[in-house]
Design an enzyme around this catalytic site. Structure first.
Site, PDB file in Angstrom:
ATOM      1  N   GLU A  99      -0.562  -5.272   5.838  1.00  0.00           N
ATOM      2  CA  GLU A  99       0.718  -5.428   5.139  1.00  0.00           C
ATOM      3  C   GLU A  99       1.528  -6.559   5.770  1.00  0.00           C
ATOM      4  O   GLU A  99       2.117  -7.388   5.075  1.00  0.00           O
ATOM      5  CB  GLU A  99       1.514  -4.118   5.192  1.00  0.00           C
ATOM      6  CG  GLU A  99       0.889  -3.028   4.339  1.00  0.00           C
ATOM      7  CD  GLU A  99       1.555  -1.671   4.478  1.00  0.00           C
ATOM      8  OE1 GLU A  99       1.352  -0.831   3.606  1.00  0.00           O
ATOM      9  OE2 GLU A  99       2.275  -1.438   5.469  1.00  0.00           O
ATOM     10  N   SER A 102       1.957   5.304  -2.055  1.00  0.00           N
ATOM     11  CA  SER A 102       2.102   5.997  -3.339  1.00  0.00           C
ATOM     12  C   SER A 102       3.070   5.269  -4.269  1.00  0.00           C
ATOM     13  O   SER A 102       2.861   5.257  -5.497  1.00  0.00           O
ATOM     14  CB  SER A 102       2.562   7.438  -3.105  1.00  0.00           C
ATOM     15  OG  SER A 102       3.754   7.458  -2.365  1.00  0.00           O
ATOM     16  N   THR A 153       0.852  -1.197   0.000  1.00  0.00           N
ATOM     17  CA  THR A 153       0.000   0.000   0.000  1.00  0.00           C
ATOM     18  C   THR A 153       0.883   1.241   0.000  1.00  0.00           C
ATOM     19  O   THR A 153       1.954   1.240   0.613  1.00  0.00           O
ATOM     20  CB  THR A 153      -0.885   0.002   1.265  1.00  0.00           C
ATOM     21  OG1 THR A 153      -1.773  -1.114   1.198  1.00  0.00           O
ATOM     22  CG2 THR A 153      -1.711   1.271   1.384  1.00  0.00           C
TER      23      THR A 153
HETATM   24  C1  5RP Z   1       1.551   2.175   4.259  1.00  0.00           C
HETATM   25  C2  5RP Z   1       3.011   1.888   4.177  1.00  0.00           C
HETATM   26  C3  5RP Z   1       3.738   2.387   2.985  1.00  0.00           C
HETATM   27  O1  5RP Z   1       4.459   1.346   2.420  1.00  0.00           O
HETATM   28  C4  5RP Z   1       4.685   3.461   3.402  1.00  0.00           C
HETATM   29  O2  5RP Z   1       3.961   4.432   4.122  1.00  0.00           O
HETATM   30  C5  5RP Z   1       5.388   4.096   2.205  1.00  0.00           C
HETATM   31  O3  5RP Z   1       4.456   4.807   1.451  1.00  0.00           O
HETATM   32  P1  5RP Z   1       4.854   5.637   0.174  1.00  0.00           P
HETATM   33  O4  5RP Z   1       5.165   4.665  -0.918  1.00  0.00           O
HETATM   34  O5  5RP Z   1       3.631   6.467  -0.118  1.00  0.00           O
HETATM   35  O6  5RP Z   1       6.054   6.492   0.511  1.00  0.00           O
HETATM   36  O7  5RP Z   1       3.598   1.271   5.022  1.00  0.00           O
HETATM   37  O8  5RP Z   1       0.991   1.689   5.447  1.00  0.00           O
END
Ligand code: 5RP
Length: 237
Positions: free
Chosen positions: A108, A35, A33
């Site tokens: 996750e 971006s 999950t």
């Molecule tokens: C979500 C997560 C994401 O992997 C983490 O926050 C990184 O996110 P992004 O790719 O938006 O930088 O652990 O729960």
């Protein structure tokens, strides 16, 4: 100089090649999950029928996968996955991570624990020597939040109950109908020990240290080229 989004897209494109090299057609895959993963899903879109199914780590990822033609499977439908791929908020030189900035840490970790290997995709801003600058998310049963907060403060943490982005008067509520405590001020030099200790607290659903489910491989753009780093299997936690 590339923007952070361009770097995320670059690593997502490299991840598609890595996935198609590692997995035969009609494989299962676990999807994280965030971006960076959103870029990956978009890049993988053209190959949706290559996969028998995808186990998703959040409602947001499920929606994006389904909109792009992937078959999403419930975690209970699979015994194991050859691969889980996800971003991170921080990753240390051993592949231990802090995750959960997006609030999806529990699912996750569940999907990661089904997988034979974990590939982390992120940009270089996430690389740290010791975890802890990024606030550690701890997902809790609401009635235990004050008790757990007191414990986290007793070990040196500065704890904030996460608020909803859309309305700061409301608490952020996870896909599991729980709350998140964000903990600043911890120097996590023994991630496995702290992950294990926090898991023992009644009311903790999950914490954002991924040391048990650490990354096996990291794809990260350095000097505009994506580097592949394989962590040792006898990782030092
Ligand atoms: C979500 C997560 C994401 O992997 C983490 O926050 C990184 O996110 P992004 O790719 O938006 O930088 O652990 O729960």
């Amino acid at each position: 100089m590339m923007t952070q989004d361009e770097l995320k897209q670059l690593v997502a494109k490299a991840a598609v090649q890595e996935i198609l090299t590692l997995l035969p057609p009609q494989s299962l895959i676990g999807m994280g999950t965030g971006s960076t993963v959103n870029f990956l899903i978009d890049e993988l879109h053209a190959h949706a029928s290559y996969f028998e199914g995808v186990v998703s780590s959040s409602d947001t990822t499920t929606q994006r996968l389904q909109d792009r033609g992937f078959k999403v499977l419930d975690a209970n439908q699979v015994k194991s996955l050859p691969l889980y791929i996800d971003g991170a908020d921080e990753i240390d030189p051993h592949g231990n991570m802090i995750k959960g900035g997006g609030g999806a840490l529990t699912r996750e970790k569940i999907v990661a624990s089904l997988a034979d290997q974990f590939i982390c995709i992120c940009d270089a801003t996430k690389l740290v020597s010791v975890l802890g600058l990024f606030p550690l998310p701890v997902e809790v049963i609401p009635m235990a939040s004050a008790q757990i907060k007191r414990f986290l403060e007793s070990i040196g943490g500065h704890v904030e109950l996460r608020k909803a982005k859309s309305d700061l008067n409301q608490n952020f509520v996870t896909d599991n109908q729980a709350w998140i405590l964000d903990v600043k001020g911890l120097t996590i030099d023994k991630p496995l020990a702290l992950e294990t200790q926090l898991n023992q607290l009644p009311g903790v659903i999950c914490n954002g240290i991924f040391a048990v489910q650490s990354a096996d491989t990291l794809l990260v753009p350095l000097n505009d080229n994506v580097q592949t780093i394989h962590f040792r299997t006898d990782k030092n936690n």
